[in-house]
Each structure stands twice: as structure tokens, then as C-alpha cells.
Design a protein around this motif. Structure first.
Motif, PDB file in Angstrom:
ATOM      1  N   ILE A 165     -15.449  -3.369  -9.591  1.00 35.28           N
ATOM      2  CA  ILE A 165     -16.290  -4.139 -10.517  1.00 35.28           C
ATOM      3  C   ILE A 165     -16.311  -5.611 -10.118  1.00 35.28           C
ATOM      4  O   ILE A 165     -17.354  -6.261 -10.131  1.00 35.28           O
ATOM      5  N   VAL A 166     -15.145  -6.151  -9.744  1.00 31.72           N
ATOM      6  CA  VAL A 166     -15.067  -7.545  -9.306  1.00 31.72           C
ATOM      7  C   VAL A 166     -15.931  -7.768  -8.073  1.00 31.72           C
ATOM      8  O   VAL A 166     -16.544  -8.829  -7.891  1.00 31.72           O
ATOM      9  N   ASN A 167     -16.037  -6.737  -7.228  1.00 32.79           N
ATOM     10  CA  ASN A 167     -16.856  -6.833  -6.016  1.00 32.79           C
ATOM     11  C   ASN A 167     -18.332  -6.536  -6.270  1.00 32.79           C
ATOM     12  O   ASN A 167     -19.117  -6.440  -5.327  1.00 32.79           O
ATOM     13  N   ALA A 215       0.832  -1.214   0.000  1.00 33.67           N
ATOM     14  CA  ALA A 215       0.000   0.000   0.000  1.00 33.67           C
ATOM     15  C   ALA A 215       0.861   1.257   0.000  1.00 33.67           C
ATOM     16  O   ALA A 215       0.374   2.349  -0.328  1.00 33.67           O
ATOM     17  N   ARG A 216       2.137   1.126   0.345  1.00 37.40           N
ATOM     18  CA  ARG A 216       3.043   2.273   0.368  1.00 37.40           C
ATOM     19  C   ARG A 216       3.586   2.617  -1.014  1.00 37.40           C
ATOM     20  O   ARG A 216       4.235   3.644  -1.194  1.00 37.40           O
ATOM     21  N   VAL A 217       3.316   1.755  -2.011  1.00 37.51           N
ATOM     22  CA  VAL A 217       3.753   2.027  -3.381  1.00 37.51           C
ATOM     23  C   VAL A 217       2.792   3.040  -4.003  1.00 37.51           C
ATOM     24  O   VAL A 217       1.585   2.806  -4.033  1.00 37.51           O
ATOM     25  N   PRO A 218       3.269   4.169  -4.531  1.00 36.91           N
ATOM     26  CA  PRO A 218       2.359   5.162  -5.125  1.00 36.91           C
ATOM     27  C   PRO A 218       1.776   4.671  -6.443  1.00 36.91           C
ATOM     28  O   PRO A 218       2.399   3.877  -7.158  1.00 36.91           O
ATOM     29  N   TYR A 219       0.569   5.142  -6.758  1.00 30.35           N
ATOM     30  CA  TYR A 219      -0.119   4.773  -8.000  1.00 30.35           C
ATOM     31  C   TYR A 219      -0.130   3.254  -8.185  1.00 30.35           C
ATOM     32  O   TYR A 219       0.312   2.714  -9.198  1.00 30.35           O
ATOM     33  N   ASN A 220      -0.636   2.560  -7.177  1.00 31.37           N
ATOM     34  CA  ASN A 220      -0.519   1.105  -7.147  1.00 31.37           C
ATOM     35  C   ASN A 220      -1.797   0.382  -7.556  1.00 31.37           C
ATOM     36  O   ASN A 220      -2.083  -0.709  -7.077  1.00 31.37           O
ATOM     37  N   GLY A 221      -2.585   0.983  -8.460  1.00 28.66           N
ATOM     38  CA  GLY A 221      -3.822   0.332  -8.890  1.00 28.66           C
ATOM     39  C   GLY A 221      -3.592  -1.047  -9.478  1.00 28.66           C
ATOM     40  O   GLY A 221      -4.360  -1.980  -9.240  1.00 28.66           O
ATOM     41  N   TYR A 222      -2.518  -1.192 -10.262  1.00 30.97           N
ATOM     42  CA  TYR A 222      -2.188  -2.484 -10.866  1.00 30.97           C
ATOM     43  C   TYR A 222      -1.902  -3.527  -9.777  1.00 30.97           C
ATOM     44  O   TYR A 222      -2.339  -4.680  -9.867  1.00 30.97           O
ATOM     45  N   LEU A 223      -1.196  -3.100  -8.732  1.00 32.96           N
ATOM     46  CA  LEU A 223      -0.887  -4.015  -7.634  1.00 32.96           C
ATOM     47  C   LEU A 223      -2.149  -4.390  -6.865  1.00 32.96           C
ATOM     48  O   LEU A 223      -2.285  -5.523  -6.399  1.00 32.96           O
ATOM     49  N   GLU A 224      -3.077  -3.432  -6.731  1.00 28.70           N
ATOM     50  CA  GLU A 224      -4.321  -3.695  -6.020  1.00 28.70           C
ATOM     51  C   GLU A 224      -5.112  -4.823  -6.705  1.00 28.70           C
ATOM     52  O   GLU A 224      -5.726  -5.657  -6.034  1.00 28.70           O
ATOM     53  N   SER A 236     -11.009  -1.752  -2.262  1.00 19.70           N
ATOM     54  CA  SER A 236     -10.042  -0.903  -2.940  1.00 19.70           C
ATOM     55  C   SER A 236     -10.771   0.180  -3.712  1.00 19.70           C
ATOM     56  O   SER A 236     -11.929   0.011  -4.100  1.00 19.70           O
ATOM     57  N   ASP A 237     -10.088   1.301  -3.950  1.00 21.66           N
ATOM     58  CA  ASP A 237     -10.637   2.371  -4.771  1.00 21.66           C
ATOM     59  C   ASP A 237     -10.387   2.142  -6.254  1.00 21.66           C
ATOM     60  O   ASP A 237     -10.869   2.912  -7.086  1.00 21.66           O
ATOM     61  N   GLU A 238      -9.620   1.112  -6.607  1.00 19.99           N
ATOM     62  CA  GLU A 238      -9.351   0.804  -8.005  1.00 19.99           C
ATOM     63  C   GLU A 238     -10.633   0.350  -8.686  1.00 19.99           C
ATOM     64  O   GLU A 238     -11.360  -0.510  -8.181  1.00 19.99           O
ATOM     65  N   ALA A 239     -10.924   0.917  -9.875  1.00 22.21           N
ATOM     66  CA  ALA A 239     -12.191   0.659 -10.563  1.00 22.21           C
ATOM     67  C   ALA A 239     -12.409  -0.827 -10.839  1.00 22.21           C
ATOM     68  O   ALA A 239     -13.495  -1.365 -10.606  1.00 22.21           O
TER      69      ALA A 239
END
Length: 326
Positions: free
Chosen positions: A271-273, A237-246, A264-267
Motif C-alpha cells: 500500500i505504501v508503494n 529476512a530469515r526471521v519467520p512471519y516477519n511482516g511487522y519487521l518488513e 515486500s509481500d506484506e500488504a
């Protein structure tokens, strides 16, 4: 102005820099829009952008050739954005390097200072340092993968050559080897920490590291799995712009056998949720059939909780097969 210079020439591009009908200006405006209005550089990771970059660098090649026309005491090799200069003296190589740098600057590019070096040995200088160092790690087999010392060698390599193609390839091979283990290794939590830190320093390796972590943590007692995954998630979570990791973290933590509720805030994660999240900018589309084809619910082919706890090497093959960039 990069694409415009390339397609229409420097003079015409300068005279018509605000003329929207020029193809080069159209391409430049789209590239700028994809980079928050920035006018320098080309986005990475897209085959289309690779094509645009090759057009621009082909133009730079022509400019370099014109500048050095008739001079035969050197050779320049270019593969993608890597240049190799072969000359009989360091001074001559420096002169040619300056010309290449000047021509790149005309299209808004510059040489990476940290990656520019000279070498007196032709053979050694023709191979990237990370590729040479990676050869030392080719013996990370199944037995070696069980020891912290071998994993630390991989970690050390990652620190010296972060996000390199060689690192991605070696981590992928390590995942294949470690996936064959059937017993929990010694100091499991330490190995999880080391693998996580590799991904923290080099986020592009996370698909393969996620596979390594999923296998290691699957060998832990059920009471410890949740705690280990929480530590992994807090670190990443400390990695910036980590949507891909999320997205990958959701894949490894949400299977029913793991049992972690992932938010997660990643779109894509939303959607998966089950959320009806906007993924693409499609307001300009008027066709109902096309809009239906772009329905985000169609990208979810199965529930995350029904997925296997362990990521097998085949699952991430598409994400690692392009590690030829080393």
C-alpha cells in the motif's frame, strides 16, 4: 471453551458447548478464528485479549480459592499471568503450584516450565531475573554507547532474556543515547551487525533497533549505506512471519537519502508503494460511507521517500512505551 467456562460455569459450558447463543461460545469461536481454529490459548498483543485473559484468570483465581479455602499458611500474588507463591517450605509451595497448574489446565492454559522456579530469598525471588540483570546495564550512556564492549553487554543480555520487557526498555534507552552521537563509532559495521543480531533474536525490539541502525548507518559514507542496509535486510529476512519487521525495514530503507527500492509481500508495504491492496476483511460491510472510511489509501499520510533517514526516539515512542511488561 475458556470464555464459556468463565462466563457460564463448567457444567453449563459442557452441556451447551455447541449452543451458539451463549456469549462465551461466541467469544471462543472468534478467538479460535483468530488462531487458525486452535482451541487453546489466547492471542497476545491486543488490549481486548488482555481483558478476556483477565476474565479467564479471574475465574481461575476463584477456583484456586475454593480449593485452598480455610488454609492460611501461604500467600499467592498474581499480576496478569505471573504468579508468586509465598510459603514456609518448598514442599508446601510445590503443593500449591500443582493446584494452580491443575486449575489453569481446566481452561486450556498451562504454566511455562522455563519460567517457573523457586527461590529461598523473598526479596530476590520477587523480582524477575531479567529485571535484576537489566539493572547492570543502566550505565549505557552516550560515551559507553560508542564502544563495542558495551554493545556486546546489551547483546549478551538479549540472549539471556529474549523479547523481555526489560530488554525492550533498555534498547529504547540505548537508542535515545546513541541518537546524540555526531561521529561515526569505531568498527561501525561490527556495531551494525551486533544491533541487527539483537533484533534477530528478539524481534519485538526491532522498532528501537531500527532507530539505532538508522542513526549508525547515517554516519557511514554514502557509498557504504546501501551495502549495510542490504546486509541488515538479508539477516532479518530469515526471521519467520516477519511482516511487522518488513514494515520497519521499508521505513528505514526507502527514504530518498538511502535510495533502496524496497519490495515486500506484506500488504501494508504494498500500500505504501501505491498498490490497492486488501488490508481488512470488509466484504460484509454494505455502507458505502463506511467502506470509504476504510479505504486503505487513507492510511498513507506521506511518501516513504520523503521521510527522514534517521528514526528519532519520539517516532517509536508509541511502540516502546508499553515495555512495562518487564
Amino acid at each position: 471453551m475458556m470464555a464459556c467456562f468463565t462466563l457460564h460455569g463448567v457444567e453449563e459450558a459442557k452441556q451447551n458447548r455447541r449452543r451458539n447463543s451463549l456469549l462465551g461460545n461466541k467469544i471462543d469461536s472468534h478467538i479460535q478464528a483468530g488462531r487458525y481454529g486452535q482451541t487453546n490459548g489466547i492471542s497476545q498483543g491486543s488490549v481486548l485479549m488482555d481483558f478476556v485473559a483477565e476474565i479467564v484468570l479471574g475465574f481461575v483465581d476463584l477456583e484456586i480459592n475454593q480449593e485452598l479455602l480455610g488454609q492460611n499458611d501461604f500467600r499467592i500474588l498474581r499480576y496478569r499471568d505471573d504468579y508468586r507463591i509465598f510459603a514456609n517450605s518448598n514442599d508446601r509451595a510445590e503443593e500449591i503450584l500443582k493446584i494452580i497448574s491443575d486449575k489453569l489446565r481446566t481452561v486450556g492454559m498451562r504454566l511455562g516450565v522455563s519460567k517457573t522456579y523457586s527461590c529461598r530469598n523473598v526479596v530476590e525471588g520477587s523480582i524477575k531475573p531479567d529485571k535484576l540483570a537489566g539493572i547492570e546495564l543502566q550505565d549505557l550512556g552516550i560515551t559507553n554507547a560508542k564502544t563495542i564492549q558495551k554493545q556486546l553487554r546489551l547483546h549478551s543480555f538479549g540472549l539471556r532474556h529474549p523479547n523481555s520487557g526489560a530488554l525492550k526498555r533498555i534498547v529504547s534507552e540505548f537508542h535515545t543515547n546513541i541518537s546524540k552521537q555526531t561521529e561515526a563509532p569505531d568498527e561501525l559495521e561490527v556495531q551494525v551487525a551486533i544491533a541487527t543480531d539483537i533484533a534477530f533474536v528478539s524481534p519485538t525490539t526491532f522498532p528501537a533497533v531500527a532507530g539505532i541502525l538508522s542513526h549508525l548507518i547515517s554516519l557511514a559514507p554514502d557509498s557504504e549505506k546501501g551495502k549495510l542496509w542490504e546486509k541488515v535486510r538479508n539477516k532479518m529476512a530469515r526471521v519467520p512471519y516477519n511482516g511487522y519487521l518488513e514494515i520497519w525495514l521499508q521505513r528505514v530503507t526507502q527514504p530518498a537519502t538511502v535510495g533502496i527500492q524496497f519490495s515486500s509481500d506484506e500488504a501494508i508495504c504494498k500500500i505504501v508503494n501505491g498498490a490497492n491492496e486488501k488490508l481488512w476483511e470488509n466484504d460484509w460491510i454494505s455502507s458505502r460511507d463506511l467502506l470509504g472510511a476504510l479505504d486503505v489509501s487513507r492510511i498513507v499520510v506521506s511518501a516513504a521517500k520523503d521521510e527522514s533517514e534517521v528514526i528519532e526516539p519520539d517516532e517509536i515512542q508509541l511502540f516502546t512505551q508499553n515495555a512495562w511488561s518487564y
